[in-house]
Design a protein around this motif. Sequence first.
Motif, PDB file in Angstrom:
ATOM      1  N   VAL A 152     -24.351  19.520  29.416  1.00  0.00           N
ATOM      2  CA  VAL A 152     -24.574  20.423  28.290  1.00  0.00           C
ATOM      3  C   VAL A 152     -24.388  21.866  28.761  1.00  0.00           C
ATOM      4  N   GLU A 153     -24.259  22.761  27.809  1.00  0.00           N
ATOM      5  CA  GLU A 153     -23.856  24.134  28.122  1.00  0.00           C
ATOM      6  C   GLU A 153     -24.771  24.824  29.121  1.00  0.00           C
ATOM      7  N   ASP A 154     -26.095  24.612  29.015  1.00  0.00           N
ATOM      8  CA  ASP A 154     -26.993  25.310  29.927  1.00  0.00           C
ATOM      9  C   ASP A 154     -27.212  24.550  31.233  1.00  0.00           C
ATOM     10  N   GLY A 155     -26.592  23.374  31.341  1.00  0.00           N
ATOM     11  CA  GLY A 155     -26.709  22.602  32.564  1.00  0.00           C
ATOM     12  C   GLY A 155     -28.039  21.908  32.743  1.00  0.00           C
ATOM     13  N   GLU A 156     -28.901  21.944  31.725  1.00  0.00           N
ATOM     14  CA  GLU A 156     -30.229  21.355  31.852  1.00  0.00           C
ATOM     15  C   GLU A 156     -30.251  19.865  31.559  1.00  0.00           C
ATOM     16  N   ASP A 157     -29.187  19.326  31.040  1.00  0.00           N
ATOM     17  CA  ASP A 157     -29.150  17.896  30.740  1.00  0.00           C
ATOM     18  C   ASP A 157     -27.720  17.402  30.938  1.00  0.00           C
ATOM     19  N   HIS A 158     -27.599  16.099  31.138  1.00  0.00           N
ATOM     20  CA  HIS A 158     -26.270  15.524  31.345  1.00  0.00           C
ATOM     21  C   HIS A 158     -26.317  14.034  31.038  1.00  0.00           C
ATOM     22  N   SER A 159     -25.147  13.454  30.975  1.00  0.00           N
ATOM     23  CA  SER A 159     -25.001  12.007  30.856  1.00  0.00           C
ATOM     24  C   SER A 159     -23.721  11.624  31.572  1.00  0.00           C
ATOM     25  N   VAL A 160     -23.441  10.332  31.635  1.00  0.00           N
ATOM     26  CA  VAL A 160     -22.155   9.850  32.141  1.00  0.00           C
ATOM     27  C   VAL A 160     -21.392   9.240  30.992  1.00  0.00           C
ATOM     28  N   VAL A 161     -20.111   9.572  30.907  1.00  0.00           N
ATOM     29  CA  VAL A 161     -19.251   9.038  29.858  1.00  0.00           C
ATOM     30  C   VAL A 161     -18.001   8.447  30.514  1.00  0.00           C
ATOM     31  N   CYS A 162     -17.281   7.652  29.737  1.00  0.00           N
ATOM     32  CA  CYS A 162     -16.112   6.947  30.259  1.00  0.00           C
ATOM     33  C   CYS A 162     -15.000   6.985  29.222  1.00  0.00           C
ATOM     34  N   SER A 163     -13.755   7.060  29.693  1.00  0.00           N
ATOM     35  CA  SER A 163     -12.620   7.092  28.788  1.00  0.00           C
ATOM     36  C   SER A 163     -11.405   6.475  29.463  1.00  0.00           C
ATOM     37  N   THR A 164     -10.510   5.981  28.646  1.00  0.00           N
ATOM     38  CA  THR A 164      -9.209   5.535  29.156  1.00  0.00           C
ATOM     39  C   THR A 164      -8.277   6.724  29.366  1.00  0.00           C
ATOM     40  N   ASP A 165      -8.663   7.902  28.885  1.00  0.00           N
ATOM     41  CA  ASP A 165      -7.846   9.107  29.010  1.00  0.00           C
ATOM     42  C   ASP A 165      -8.331   9.977  30.158  1.00  0.00           C
ATOM     43  N   LEU A 166      -7.397  10.701  30.741  1.00  0.00           N
ATOM     44  CA  LEU A 166      -7.686  11.570  31.878  1.00  0.00           C
ATOM     45  C   LEU A 166      -7.758  13.013  31.416  1.00  0.00           C
ATOM     46  N   TYR A 167      -8.894  13.658  31.677  1.00  0.00           N
ATOM     47  CA  TYR A 167      -9.101  15.059  31.334  1.00  0.00           C
ATOM     48  C   TYR A 167      -9.481  15.815  32.598  1.00  0.00           C
ATOM     49  N   GLY A 168      -9.063  17.075  32.697  1.00  0.00           N
ATOM     50  CA  GLY A 168      -9.464  17.841  33.857  1.00  0.00           C
ATOM     51  C   GLY A 168      -8.605  19.058  34.088  1.00  0.00           C
ATOM     52  N   THR A 169      -8.645  19.547  35.312  1.00  0.00           N
ATOM     53  CA  THR A 169      -7.935  20.770  35.683  1.00  0.00           C
ATOM     54  C   THR A 169      -6.513  20.443  36.119  1.00  0.00           C
ATOM     55  N   GLU A 170      -5.817  21.472  36.565  1.00  0.00           N
ATOM     56  CA  GLU A 170      -4.449  21.367  37.069  1.00  0.00           C
ATOM     57  C   GLU A 170      -3.522  20.785  36.006  1.00  0.00           C
ATOM     58  N   GLU A 171      -2.752  19.749  36.382  1.00  0.00           N
ATOM     59  CA  GLU A 171      -1.763  19.257  35.425  1.00  0.00           C
ATOM     60  C   GLU A 171      -2.381  18.498  34.268  1.00  0.00           C
ATOM     61  N   TYR A 172      -3.645  18.109  34.402  1.00  0.00           N
ATOM     62  CA  TYR A 172      -4.306  17.363  33.341  1.00  0.00           C
ATOM     63  C   TYR A 172      -5.216  18.314  32.578  1.00  0.00           C
ATOM     64  N   SER A 173      -4.762  18.788  31.443  1.00  0.00           N
ATOM     65  CA  SER A 173      -5.524  19.811  30.727  1.00  0.00           C
ATOM     66  C   SER A 173      -5.617  19.532  29.225  1.00  0.00           C
ATOM     67  N   GLU A 174      -5.337  18.282  28.833  1.00  0.00           N
ATOM     68  CA  GLU A 174      -5.418  17.976  27.408  1.00  0.00           C
ATOM     69  C   GLU A 174      -6.868  18.018  26.933  1.00  0.00           C
ATOM     70  N   VAL A 175      -7.077  18.370  25.662  1.00  0.00           N
ATOM     71  CA  VAL A 175      -8.409  18.423  25.086  1.00  0.00           C
ATOM     72  C   VAL A 175      -8.903  17.006  24.865  1.00  0.00           C
ATOM     73  N   ASP A 176     -10.160  16.772  25.216  1.00  0.00           N
ATOM     74  CA  ASP A 176     -10.678  15.419  25.081  1.00  0.00           C
ATOM     75  C   ASP A 176     -10.818  15.015  23.614  1.00  0.00           C
ATOM     76  N   ASP A 177     -10.628  13.739  23.358  1.00  0.00           N
ATOM     77  CA  ASP A 177     -10.777  13.160  22.027  1.00  0.00           C
ATOM     78  C   ASP A 177     -12.105  12.419  21.984  1.00  0.00           C
ATOM     79  N   PRO A 178     -13.115  12.926  21.240  1.00  0.00           N
ATOM     80  CA  PRO A 178     -14.426  12.280  21.223  1.00  0.00           C
ATOM     81  C   PRO A 178     -14.379  10.818  20.812  1.00  0.00           C
TER      82      PRO A 178
END
Length: 217
Positions: free
Chosen positions: A144-170
């Motif tokens: 979450v934005e303030d870093g006070e909470d989190h979870s683990v999620v999973c997807s068949t799609d790759l999101y991240g920095t560098e060459e992988y920069s597509e917006v995630d699909d909820p």
Amino acid sequence: MRAQDSPFRPAWWGTDLAAAGVDARPRVGTYGEYEFEGLPPVPFELSGDLAWLAGQPAHEKWAIHGNALEQLPALLEACARDGLRLPTAFIRFMESSALQDRVRSSTACFIFLDAAPVPSAVGGRLLRFLSDQQGCLYWYLHIVEDGEDHSVVCSTDLYGTEEYSEVDDPEEIRFCGESFESFLCRYWLENEIWFAAVDGTPLPDVGPDYIARYNLG
């Protein structure tokens, strides 16, 4: 983070446990998308120190080693610049090759830390940390934005920095862990159950109760 508080639909992407006698986990492919609500509780008290994992056997084969030791310092610097806090258990695990030795994957998954968290379309950040060997699935911290909470999620799609920069699909992302430690505990145990059933390796002491609770529904 509780499942009901997550912007993502709960589900557990995992391997089948049919060989271990879990009827609710039939084989539907390399991975199946199973009901999150039907999962048994994890069998340890989780306090962030990963003491439950430190006492487990280490493995020479199938451990999920990856780029954690090399990438973690840069990741921590990126998070500090953004004022973002990572979970204590996450840092503890990623800085310890001894703990990583104790988690293995029946599908040859490996740690694949991204250089920095990336913005999520539903708010907060996504940080990739685990990858299937063949790119079938990717696991992320959702922070979450303030870093006070989190979870683990999973997807068949790759999101991240560098060459992988597509917006995630909820719609393509599944909530699969209330915290990094709870996800890691379940991931460790289910893989150990699979190896015990298929390869005949020792079943952890907590394995039979987990299987029994699963079958009770």
